[in-house]
Design a protein around this motif. Structure first.
Motif, PDB file in Angstrom:
ATOM      1  N   VAL A  25     -37.175  -7.520   0.971  1.00  0.00           N
ATOM      2  CA  VAL A  25     -38.022  -6.736   0.743  1.00  0.00           C
ATOM      3  C   VAL A  25     -37.561  -5.131   0.549  1.00  0.00           C
ATOM      4  N   LEU A  26     -37.754  -4.695  -0.303  1.00  0.00           N
ATOM      5  CA  LEU A  26     -37.155  -3.244  -0.696  1.00  0.00           C
ATOM      6  C   LEU A  26     -38.079  -2.194  -0.328  1.00  0.00           C
ATOM      7  N   ASN A  27     -37.656  -1.360   0.652  1.00  0.00           N
ATOM      8  CA  ASN A  27     -38.436  -0.146   1.011  1.00  0.00           C
ATOM      9  C   ASN A  27     -37.730   1.175   0.709  1.00  0.00           C
ATOM     10  N   VAL A  28     -38.691   2.002   0.226  1.00  0.00           N
ATOM     11  CA  VAL A  28     -38.155   3.338  -0.389  1.00  0.00           C
ATOM     12  C   VAL A  28     -39.254   4.483   0.120  1.00  0.00           C
ATOM     13  N   ILE A  29     -38.659   5.248   0.866  1.00  0.00           N
ATOM     14  CA  ILE A  29     -39.427   6.748   1.626  1.00  0.00           C
ATOM     15  C   ILE A  29     -39.228   7.721   0.491  1.00  0.00           C
ATOM     16  N   CYS A  30     -40.324   8.560   0.270  1.00  0.00           N
ATOM     17  CA  CYS A  30     -40.218   9.350  -0.932  1.00  0.00           C
ATOM     18  C   CYS A  30     -41.198  10.512  -0.807  1.00  0.00           C
ATOM     19  N   LYS A  31     -40.874  11.529  -1.252  1.00  0.00           N
ATOM     20  CA  LYS A  31     -42.183  12.748  -1.649  1.00  0.00           C
ATOM     21  C   LYS A  31     -42.917  12.323  -2.608  1.00  0.00           C
ATOM     22  N   GLU A  32     -44.262  12.637  -2.694  1.00  0.00           N
ATOM     23  CA  GLU A  32     -45.206  12.032  -3.709  1.00  0.00           C
ATOM     24  C   GLU A  32     -44.719  12.693  -4.974  1.00  0.00           C
ATOM     25  N   GLU A  33     -43.983  13.865  -5.290  1.00  0.00           N
ATOM     26  CA  GLU A  33     -43.637  14.280  -6.602  1.00  0.00           C
ATOM     27  C   GLU A  33     -42.579  13.377  -7.272  1.00  0.00           C
ATOM     28  N   ASP A  34     -41.834  12.690  -6.262  1.00  0.00           N
ATOM     29  CA  ASP A  34     -40.743  11.828  -6.818  1.00  0.00           C
ATOM     30  C   ASP A  34     -41.149  10.402  -7.017  1.00  0.00           C
TER      31      ASP A  34
ATOM     32  N   LEU B  17     -31.499   5.034  -6.623  1.00  0.00           N
ATOM     33  CA  LEU B  17     -32.821   5.739  -5.853  1.00  0.00           C
ATOM     34  C   LEU B  17     -32.594   7.038  -5.159  1.00  0.00           C
ATOM     35  N   MET B  18     -31.393   6.742  -4.334  1.00  0.00           N
ATOM     36  CA  MET B  18     -30.909   8.074  -3.229  1.00  0.00           C
ATOM     37  C   MET B  18     -30.734   9.216  -4.313  1.00  0.00           C
ATOM     38  N   LYS B  19     -29.821   9.002  -5.301  1.00  0.00           N
ATOM     39  CA  LYS B  19     -29.539  10.053  -6.095  1.00  0.00           C
ATOM     40  C   LYS B  19     -30.618  10.700  -6.932  1.00  0.00           C
ATOM     41  N   ALA B  20     -31.887   9.992  -7.085  1.00  0.00           N
ATOM     42  CA  ALA B  20     -33.018  10.350  -7.782  1.00  0.00           C
ATOM     43  C   ALA B  20     -33.969  11.147  -6.825  1.00  0.00           C
ATOM     44  N   GLY B  21     -33.630  11.202  -5.457  1.00  0.00           N
ATOM     45  CA  GLY B  21     -34.460  12.041  -4.815  1.00  0.00           C
ATOM     46  C   GLY B  21     -35.139  11.150  -3.547  1.00  0.00           C
TER      47      GLY B  21
ATOM     48  N   VAL C 248     -27.857  10.928 -21.449  1.00  0.00           N
ATOM     49  CA  VAL C 248     -29.202  11.533 -20.592  1.00  0.00           C
ATOM     50  C   VAL C 248     -29.706  10.475 -19.743  1.00  0.00           C
ATOM     51  N   ALA C 249     -30.298   9.639 -20.362  1.00  0.00           N
ATOM     52  CA  ALA C 249     -30.719   8.072 -19.877  1.00  0.00           C
ATOM     53  C   ALA C 249     -30.003   7.647 -18.753  1.00  0.00           C
ATOM     54  N   ALA C 250     -28.577   7.699 -18.646  1.00  0.00           N
ATOM     55  CA  ALA C 250     -27.912   6.800 -17.651  1.00  0.00           C
ATOM     56  C   ALA C 250     -27.806   7.780 -16.515  1.00  0.00           C
ATOM     57  N   VAL C 251     -27.574   9.289 -16.680  1.00  0.00           N
ATOM     58  CA  VAL C 251     -27.388   9.944 -15.588  1.00  0.00           C
ATOM     59  C   VAL C 251     -28.452  10.945 -15.240  1.00  0.00           C
ATOM     60  N   LYS C 252     -29.641  11.202 -15.898  1.00  0.00           N
ATOM     61  CA  LYS C 252     -30.659  12.010 -15.252  1.00  0.00           C
ATOM     62  C   LYS C 252     -31.569  11.650 -14.159  1.00  0.00           C
ATOM     63  N   THR C 253     -31.627  12.532 -13.381  1.00  0.00           N
ATOM     64  CA  THR C 253     -32.292  12.203 -12.043  1.00  0.00           C
ATOM     65  C   THR C 253     -33.399  13.060 -11.879  1.00  0.00           C
ATOM     66  N   LYS C 254     -33.768  13.985 -12.521  1.00  0.00           N
ATOM     67  CA  LYS C 254     -34.962  14.752 -12.606  1.00  0.00           C
ATOM     68  C   LYS C 254     -35.232  15.182 -13.918  1.00  0.00           C
ATOM     69  N   ASP C 255     -36.420  15.614 -14.204  1.00  0.00           N
ATOM     70  CA  ASP C 255     -36.806  16.260 -15.564  1.00  0.00           C
ATOM     71  C   ASP C 255     -37.550  17.601 -15.314  1.00  0.00           C
ATOM     72  N   LYS C 256     -37.692  18.121 -14.083  1.00  0.00           N
ATOM     73  CA  LYS C 256     -38.191  19.298 -13.896  1.00  0.00           C
ATOM     74  C   LYS C 256     -37.068  20.223 -12.983  1.00  0.00           C
ATOM     75  N   LEU C 257     -37.060  21.558 -13.255  1.00  0.00           N
ATOM     76  CA  LEU C 257     -36.134  22.480 -12.649  1.00  0.00           C
ATOM     77  C   LEU C 257     -36.995  22.992 -11.563  1.00  0.00           C
ATOM     78  N   PRO C 258     -36.260  23.198 -10.421  1.00  0.00           N
ATOM     79  CA  PRO C 258     -36.945  24.039  -9.312  1.00  0.00           C
ATOM     80  C   PRO C 258     -37.552  25.154  -9.766  1.00  0.00           C
ATOM     81  N   GLU C 259     -38.452  25.830  -9.041  1.00  0.00           N
ATOM     82  CA  GLU C 259     -39.281  26.927  -9.366  1.00  0.00           C
ATOM     83  C   GLU C 259     -38.367  28.281  -9.518  1.00  0.00           C
ATOM     84  N   THR C 260     -37.344  28.098  -8.599  1.00  0.00           N
ATOM     85  CA  THR C 260     -36.311  29.196  -8.509  1.00  0.00           C
ATOM     86  C   THR C 260     -34.975  28.719  -8.120  1.00  0.00           C
ATOM     87  N   PHE C 261     -34.133  29.272  -8.856  1.00  0.00           N
ATOM     88  CA  PHE C 261     -32.500  28.440  -8.688  1.00  0.00           C
ATOM     89  C   PHE C 261     -31.627  29.385  -8.919  1.00  0.00           C
ATOM     90  N   GLU C 262     -30.062  29.418  -8.335  1.00  0.00           N
ATOM     91  CA  GLU C 262     -29.283  30.060  -8.697  1.00  0.00           C
ATOM     92  C   GLU C 262     -28.303  29.622  -9.564  1.00  0.00           C
TER      93      GLU C 262
END
Length: 449
Positions: A354-363, A331-335, A235-249
């Protein structure tokens, strides 16, 4: 394009449960058999079958060992601190020196790396497997206060655990899983007997993995160990998120059976999911921009909109290009929306990045943790930035060699088309057609429309 995997760990997680669930999802058994035959180890064979756990049909993955390699990992009595047939069994947790327990194989990270590197695994599968072992090594190193390179594993040095971890990596790779969602790990209570004595649950290795990798643990009333060190490390090695989307198929479901009998179902449920509802919403918004009459959108006239994005930045002066490449991939896999690093010269003329990362606030929090885990930086700067973005949609376009995906943006009523790299690259590899030829065809064909 990559798949999203959701692991439902209400009955915990172990290596064999994970392999079974991934095989039930459609992991390629032929590919797995080829890789396992290529491993420079012996003394095992694998058995895949169907079993019923708590009335639920499940896949069972069993590593059958010869007498020399058997480590009694599936014996129940030792889990609760008892003796088995008049002797103390060695639980599959813990480390020791090469002189301890001669009848078991003890391997360090160097030996395990050799085994993986000399197998028929893809490069991506090798990275996954090595990352799992690295996490285990770090956890055991902390538990026993020895350097990582001096850790001699009993559990992951045992043949069955090597096979489990390699099999997980191979299945994740050939299923093309790029995102893994694990909200929580449910753990039991009580004690477990191992070669070091009786330990509380969660055992030190699991506790260290959970702590170091910010996993969410939930203690239950189940008597026994639900989360093994191997399961936690996966889990530690492959997890990218800990929250499910509100809706999904749910596209497909795989059920992996555990070997131990507990009050809980004893299964790991894995699901391939898609966020089609969110994609449909995005397409609807795009149509509103293209056609002002839909939704009476006040911004439709300019064909653009605004949102807020987070920019994270840090200076790193003692990190190799290879490591930064791995960090970018995680980082890309994590969102992360975008990642780049540029060479600079710092004080005393030291070369650095210099490492730069662009992301949404929730990530942001998850991506920060990856940077701290994978690099030597001790501080990250960030700022919130307003940006203007064009409405866009993803389309499937025909070519003489097959279909590809392209991103289509709209500006002042005109469309701008950008073929998706991964889609073009996959078609190029499959048909053995130069990448640039396919790319040019897509752009030219759509300019003529």
């Amino acid at each position: 394009m990559g798949k999203t995997l959701y692991l439902e760990c209400y009955s915990g997680i172990s290596g064999d449960m994970t392999v079974a669930a991934l095989l039930d999802l459609g992991g390629d058994r032929t590919v797995l058999d080829k890789v396992l035959r290529s491993l420079p180890i012996s003394g095992f064979e694998t058995k895949i079958s169907r079993v019923v756990k708590s009335g639920i049909d499940a896949c069972d993955f069993d590593v059958v060992l010869d007498k020399e390699h058997e480590n009694h990992d599936h014996d129940m009595e030792y889990l609760h601190g008892h003796h088995h047939e008049g002797r103390e069994c060695n639980h599959a947790h813990g480390t020791g020196t090469a002189q301890d327990h001669h009848h078991h194989e003890h391997r360090g990270i160097k030996e395990i790396t050799y085994i993986i590197e000399h197998s028929a695994m893809t490069e991506n599968a090798k990275k996954i497997a090595l990352r799992i072992f690295e996490i285990l090594a770090e956890a055991e190193s902390k538990a026993h206060n020895v350097p990582v390179d001096q850790v001699h594993f009993h559990e992951v040095g045992a043949v069955d655990s090597i096979v489990d971890i390699v099999s997980v990596a191979v299945c994740l790779d050939n299923l093309d899983v790029t995102e893994v969602i694990v909200p929580v790990l449910c753990e039991g209570r009580g004690t477990v007997r191992c070669q070091h004595g009786i330990l509380p649950i969660p055992v030190p290795a699991v506790a260290n993995i959970v702590s170091a990798n910010h996993l969410h643990l939930k203690m239950t009333e189940v008597e026994g160990e639900l989360v093994t060190p191997t399961g936690a490390a996966i889990v530690a090695a492959v997890k990218t998120k800990d929250k499910l989307p509100e809706t999904f198929e749910i596209q497909k479901i795989g059920i992996g059976a555990g070997k131990r009998q507990y009050e809980c179902p004893g299964i790991l449920r894995a699901m391939i999911i898609s966020q089609s509802a969110e994609i449909d919403e995005e397409k609807t918004q795009t149509e509103e921009f293209k056609h002002p009459e839909i939704g009476n959108n006040p911004k439709a006239e300019n064909q653009e909109t605004k949102d807020t994005i987070i920019k994270m930045e840090t200076n790193i002066d003692d990190c190799s290009g290879e490591v930064l490449g791995f960090v970018m991939e995680r980082l890309m896999k994590a969102g992360a929306r975008d990642v780049h690093y540029v060479p600079v010269f710092m004080k005393k003329n030291r070369p650095a990045w210099v490492l730069n990362v662009i992301c949404k606030e929730e990530d942001m929090e998850m991506l920060q943790n990856i940077i701290f885990e994978e690099t030597t930086t001790i501080g990250i700067r960030y700022s919130r930035m307003e940006r203007t973005i064009l409405p866009r949609e993803t389309r499937t376009l025909p070519t003489p060699w097959g279909e590809v995906l392209a991103k289509v943006c709209t500006l002042n009523g005109k469309e701008q088309l950008y073929p998706e790299y991964e889609s073009v690259a996959q078609l190029s590899r499959e048909k053995e057609i130069p990448f640039t030829e396919i790319y040019r065809y897509i752009v030219l064909a759509n300019k003529e429309k």
